[in-house]
Design a protein around this motif. Structure first.
Motif, short mmCIF file in Angstrom:
data_model
loop_
_atom_site.label_atom_id
_atom_site.label_comp_id
_atom_site.label_asym_id
_atom_site.label_seq_id
_atom_site.Cartn_x
_atom_site.Cartn_y
_atom_site.Cartn_z
N CYS A 1 -1.42 5.90 8.17
CA CYS A 1 -2.26 5.55 7.03
C CYS A 1 -2.72 4.15 7.92
CB CYS A 1 -1.62 5.12 5.91
SG CYS A 1 -1.48 6.81 4.92
N THR B 1 0.55 4.70 -0.04
CA THR B 1 -0.01 6.05 0.80
C THR B 1 0.20 7.00 -0.03
OG1 THR B 1 2.30 6.65 1.53
CG2 THR B 1 1.20 4.97 2.73
N ILE C 1 -6.63 3.09 8.77
CA ILE C 1 -7.53 1.71 8.12
C ILE C 1 -7.70 0.75 9.26
CG2 ILE C 1 -7.06 -0.21 6.69
CD1 ILE C 1 -4.99 1.74 5.05
N GLN D 1 -6.31 0.69 -5.54
CA GLN D 1 -5.95 1.53 -4.31
C GLN D 1 -5.96 2.89 -4.42
OE1 GLN D 1 -1.64 1.48 -2.75
NE2 GLN D 1 -1.78 -0.25 -3.68
N CYS E 1 -6.34 6.42 1.82
CA CYS E 1 -7.10 5.85 2.99
C CYS E 1 -8.06 6.71 3.64
CB CYS E 1 -6.08 5.29 3.80
SG CYS E 1 -5.56 6.69 4.93
N LEU F 1 -11.09 1.22 -0.87
CA LEU F 1 -9.79 0.54 -0.24
C LEU F 1 -10.11 -0.99 0.22
CD1 LEU F 1 -7.01 2.33 1.60
CD2 LEU F 1 -7.95 0.31 2.33
N TYR G 1 0.82 -1.17 0.01
CA TYR G 1 0.04 -0.03 0.00
C TYR G 1 1.16 1.21 -0.08
CZ TYR G 1 -3.51 3.28 1.35
OH TYR G 1 -4.53 4.59 1.17
#
Length: 243
Positions: free
Chosen positions: A80, A8, A84, A39, A42, A62, A6
């Motif tokens: 992040c 960011t 999540i 993706q 977030c 996401l 992921y």
């Protein structure tokens, strides 16, 4: 081991080197890295500002993105990861129990990079070399919210040639805090000024952290004061090799 990466927003848009080195580091440690292009953000900026309802569509995207497999999800930013991991609570608050359940399964698979390396892969020495003195800044999201304190330090202690220096009030916030630095600019400015003063007293060659946002904030103040301290994300440090 198969691993989802992921990226960011900040690593994607501002600090591509952090994203690149995270992937290279995971590959060096034997992981097959998968990047799911669907993706997105977030939603942390909106969530931190109280716009939770407006963030829900992005949060759902996401969740759907990472439901395509059951591999661990690794990110180079504790802030992040923390956002999540709170998805289930947000969905529950807005009476969406099915999404809360789905989000919990995703949240359970999310790891900060240092947490994943130390506690999942069982590695503390990645074979890195960086000569000089360094100060490590423990970001609030990583240390206070996620409880990841020892992992980054244990990795840095194994970097050949690197000496970690303590500073006064090392655990104190740098003043970034996402939208806090915008809404409370004067207070934020004084906080980072104090942080830089403590760093300068130690006279390090490097400032190292695990959250891009904090590093950007401190780096900005260091530059304005003309301090010659190189600011590095821990992923960049761990990919340094002996020349």
């Amino acid at each position: 081991m198969n691993v989802n990466f992921y990226v960011t927003c900040l690593a994607d848009v501002v600090k591509a080197g952090v994203a690149k080195n995270t992937v290279l580091l995971l590959e060096k440690l034997g992981c097959k890295v998968i990047f799911l292009e669907k993706q997105g953000c977030c939603g942390q900026p909106a969530l931190n500002s109280g716009y939770t309802k407006q963030a829900l569509p992005g949060m759902k995207n996401l969740v759907e993105t990472f439901e395509v497999n059951d591999y661990p999800i690794v990110a180079p930013a504790g802030s992040c990861v923390y956002a999540i991991k709170n998805y289930p609570e947000y969905f529950t608050r807005f009476n969406e129990p099915q999404w809360a359940e789905r989000a919990q399964k995703i949240a359970d698979r999310f790891y900060d990079l240092t947490d994943f390396i130390v506690n999942v892969l069982g590695v503390t020495n990645v074979g890195a070399t960086l000569t000089g003195k360094a100060v490590y800044h423990p970001s609030c999201s990583l240390s206070r919210k996620l409880g990841i304190v020892k992992e980054p330090v244990s990795l840095l202690q194994q970097v050949k040639g690197l000496t970690l220096l303590p500073i006064a009030n090392q655990q104190t916030c740098c003043g970034f805090g996402g939208t806090f630095s915008v809404k409370m600019a004067e207070i934020s400015g004084e906080m980072v000024k104090e942080k830089v003063a403590h760093i300068s007293e130690a006279d390090p060659d490097y400032l190292i952290g695990a959250d891009v946002s904090c590093l950007m904030n401190i780096a900005g103040r260091l530059e304005r004061e003309g301090k010659k301290v190189k600011v590095m994300h821990i992923a960049e440090v761990l990919m340094q090799e002996e020349k």
